[in-house]
Design a protein around this motif. Structure first.
Motif, PDB file in Angstrom:
ATOM      1  N   LYS A 101       0.828  -1.208   0.000  1.00 25.71           N
ATOM      2  CA  LYS A 101       0.000   0.000   0.000  1.00 25.71           C
ATOM      3  C   LYS A 101       0.860   1.256   0.000  1.00 25.71           C
ATOM      4  O   LYS A 101       0.560   2.226  -0.709  1.00 25.71           O
ATOM      5  CB  LYS A 101      -0.939  -0.007   1.209  1.00 25.71           C
ATOM      6  CG  LYS A 101      -2.035  -1.053   1.121  1.00 25.71           C
ATOM      7  CD  LYS A 101      -3.010  -0.944   2.285  1.00 25.71           C
ATOM      8  CE  LYS A 101      -4.145  -1.960   2.143  1.00 25.71           C
ATOM      9  NZ  LYS A 101      -5.156  -1.836   3.220  1.00 25.71           N
ATOM     10  N   PHE A 105       1.155   3.979  -3.173  1.00 23.79           N
ATOM     11  CA  PHE A 105       0.902   5.407  -2.977  1.00 23.79           C
ATOM     12  C   PHE A 105       2.100   6.243  -3.418  1.00 23.79           C
ATOM     13  O   PHE A 105       1.964   7.246  -4.115  1.00 23.79           O
ATOM     14  CB  PHE A 105       0.592   5.685  -1.507  1.00 23.79           C
ATOM     15  CG  PHE A 105       0.562   7.149  -1.151  1.00 23.79           C
ATOM     16  CD1 PHE A 105      -0.482   7.952  -1.555  1.00 23.79           C
ATOM     17  CD2 PHE A 105       1.600   7.721  -0.422  1.00 23.79           C
ATOM     18  CE1 PHE A 105      -0.510   9.311  -1.236  1.00 23.79           C
ATOM     19  CE2 PHE A 105       1.595   9.062  -0.106  1.00 23.79           C
ATOM     20  CZ  PHE A 105       0.520   9.861  -0.512  1.00 23.79           C
ATOM     21  N   ILE A 162      -5.132  11.418   4.145  1.00 22.11           N
ATOM     22  CA  ILE A 162      -3.808  11.605   3.557  1.00 22.11           C
ATOM     23  C   ILE A 162      -3.508  13.102   3.543  1.00 22.11           C
ATOM     24  O   ILE A 162      -4.334  13.901   3.114  1.00 22.11           O
ATOM     25  CB  ILE A 162      -3.766  11.050   2.123  1.00 22.11           C
ATOM     26  CG1 ILE A 162      -4.037   9.543   2.129  1.00 22.11           C
ATOM     27  CG2 ILE A 162      -2.412  11.330   1.478  1.00 22.11           C
ATOM     28  CD1 ILE A 162      -4.245   8.949   0.755  1.00 22.11           C
ATOM     29  N   PHE A 212       0.108   8.818   5.655  1.00 20.08           N
ATOM     30  CA  PHE A 212      -0.727   7.957   4.814  1.00 20.08           C
ATOM     31  C   PHE A 212      -1.520   6.982   5.691  1.00 20.08           C
ATOM     32  O   PHE A 212      -1.069   5.864   5.975  1.00 20.08           O
ATOM     33  CB  PHE A 212       0.161   7.197   3.819  1.00 20.08           C
ATOM     34  CG  PHE A 212      -0.595   6.309   2.874  1.00 20.08           C
ATOM     35  CD1 PHE A 212      -1.386   6.839   1.870  1.00 20.08           C
ATOM     36  CD2 PHE A 212      -0.496   4.922   2.991  1.00 20.08           C
ATOM     37  CE1 PHE A 212      -2.078   6.013   1.001  1.00 20.08           C
ATOM     38  CE2 PHE A 212      -1.188   4.084   2.121  1.00 20.08           C
ATOM     39  CZ  PHE A 212      -1.974   4.633   1.126  1.00 20.08           C
ATOM     40  N   GLU A 214      -4.053   5.211   5.107  1.00 24.47           N
ATOM     41  CA  GLU A 214      -4.777   4.141   4.416  1.00 24.47           C
ATOM     42  C   GLU A 214      -4.276   2.759   4.829  1.00 24.47           C
ATOM     43  O   GLU A 214      -4.831   1.742   4.424  1.00 24.47           O
ATOM     44  CB  GLU A 214      -4.639   4.307   2.901  1.00 24.47           C
ATOM     45  CG  GLU A 214      -5.169   5.627   2.358  1.00 24.47           C
ATOM     46  CD  GLU A 214      -6.670   5.770   2.569  1.00 24.47           C
ATOM     47  OE1 GLU A 214      -7.401   4.832   2.234  1.00 24.47           O
ATOM     48  OE2 GLU A 214      -7.101   6.826   3.079  1.00 24.47           O
TER      49      GLU A 214
END
Length: 301
Positions: A101, A105, A162, A212, A214
């Motif tokens: 991930k 990104f 983000i 980040f 996520e």
């Protein structure tokens, strides 16, 4: 092709680093796309032996003394073959494929510097892992435990998204090998705040640092520091002075030194009266005494 070199600096936390590495293999992308490098700072808890038995393919760099976190990461970075470095504390756990991930990104963004995932406690509470550049005011408020007045110290994380940030935690930090090496790695003169210094130096030459959320990583927080409480106590404060000496005016450095001198004296007095016989408090007293000695006698600090 190795995309990521995971770098872990270990100091007497065998019970955590084994679980950490297991969680990486369980949740990470295919094994041939990443490598793990462990730097051991002269642990005496059989960490190295346990890692070798459980993970014979891992590269281990054994130091004959504790050279600190910054030196350890820099050592590993020189051996790393990944396009990216993922600097990770040993007292962490992967709960998902965070590496994929983060890389995904990073590859979508231009001029990206350091990237940090969300870091949470075992119970799921979000830890503060991204910060604004330290100012004199918010640093003094913080060391005096007035963080409730520190409106501009941290970004708000009640609505996680983000975002561009000044710095992210070195407990879980992704950065390209090329950028890390161009910055000459971590500043080895800092035994704390080396992550903030690295991010700030990247920012100054045009890179953008990101938080980040996520993906998330569990952090048990400060387990290596607990093994060496005297130096953990002193280095937290002394490194702030060193950081200001690098990035701020000499007047601010002197004001911060004065504030830390007063703080250390007050802490020693309070700890001496409250529980002088507790081992933890004795170590903290020794740590604050080191801060006083450093400020008064060591003019390089």
């Amino acid at each position: 092709m190795i995309d990521i070199s995971v770098i872990i600096v270990n100091y007497n936390v065998k019970e955590y680093i084994i679980s950490c590495i297991e969680s990486i293999y369980k949740n990470a992308p295919p094994k041939n796309s990443f490598e793990i490098i462990v730097v051991d700072n002269n642990s005496i808890d059989n960490s190295v032996k346990s890692i070798r038995i459980n993970f014979p393919d891992i590269l281990i760099i054994e130091n004959e003394q504790n050279y600190g976190f910054s030196n350890g990461v820099n050592q590993a970075a020189k051996k790393a073959i990944g396009n990216f470095l993922f600097i990770l504390n040993p007292d962490t756990l992967f709960v998902e494929d965070s590496l994929s991930k983060l890389i995904s990104f990073t590859k979508k963004k231009d001029s990206i510097g350091a990237v940090g995932p969300s870091i949470v406690t075992k119970s799921g509470r979000t830890q503060q892992s991204f910060w604004r550049k330290p100012t004199l005011l918010n640093t003094i408020l913080s060391i005096y435990h007035f963080d409730y007045l520190n409106y501009k110290k941290n970004y708000k994380y009640h609505d996680l998204k983000i975002m561009n940030v000044d710095s992210v935690s070195g407990g879980a930090l992704l950065i390209s090998s090329k950028i890390f090496k161009s910055l000459n790695g971590f500043n080895t003169n800092l035994f704390w705040m080396e992550d903030i210094d690295l991010c700030y130096r990247a920012q100054k030459i045009g890179y953008i640092n990101y938080f980040f959320p996520e993906t998330k990583i569990v952090h048990f927080q400060g387990k290596s520091a607990e093994k060496n409480l005297v130096y953990a106590t002193s280095n937290q404060l002394i490194s702030k002075i060193k950081f200001f000496k690098i990035h701020n005016s000499i007047i601010e450095v002197y004001i911060l030194k004065a504030a830390m001198l007063v703080l250390s004296i007050v802490k020693i007095v309070l700890l001496s009266f409250l529980s002088p016989f507790k081992s933890k408090n004795r170590k903290k007293i020794a740590g604050y005494a080191l801060v006083i000695h450093s400020i008064i006698f060591d003019f390089n600090n």
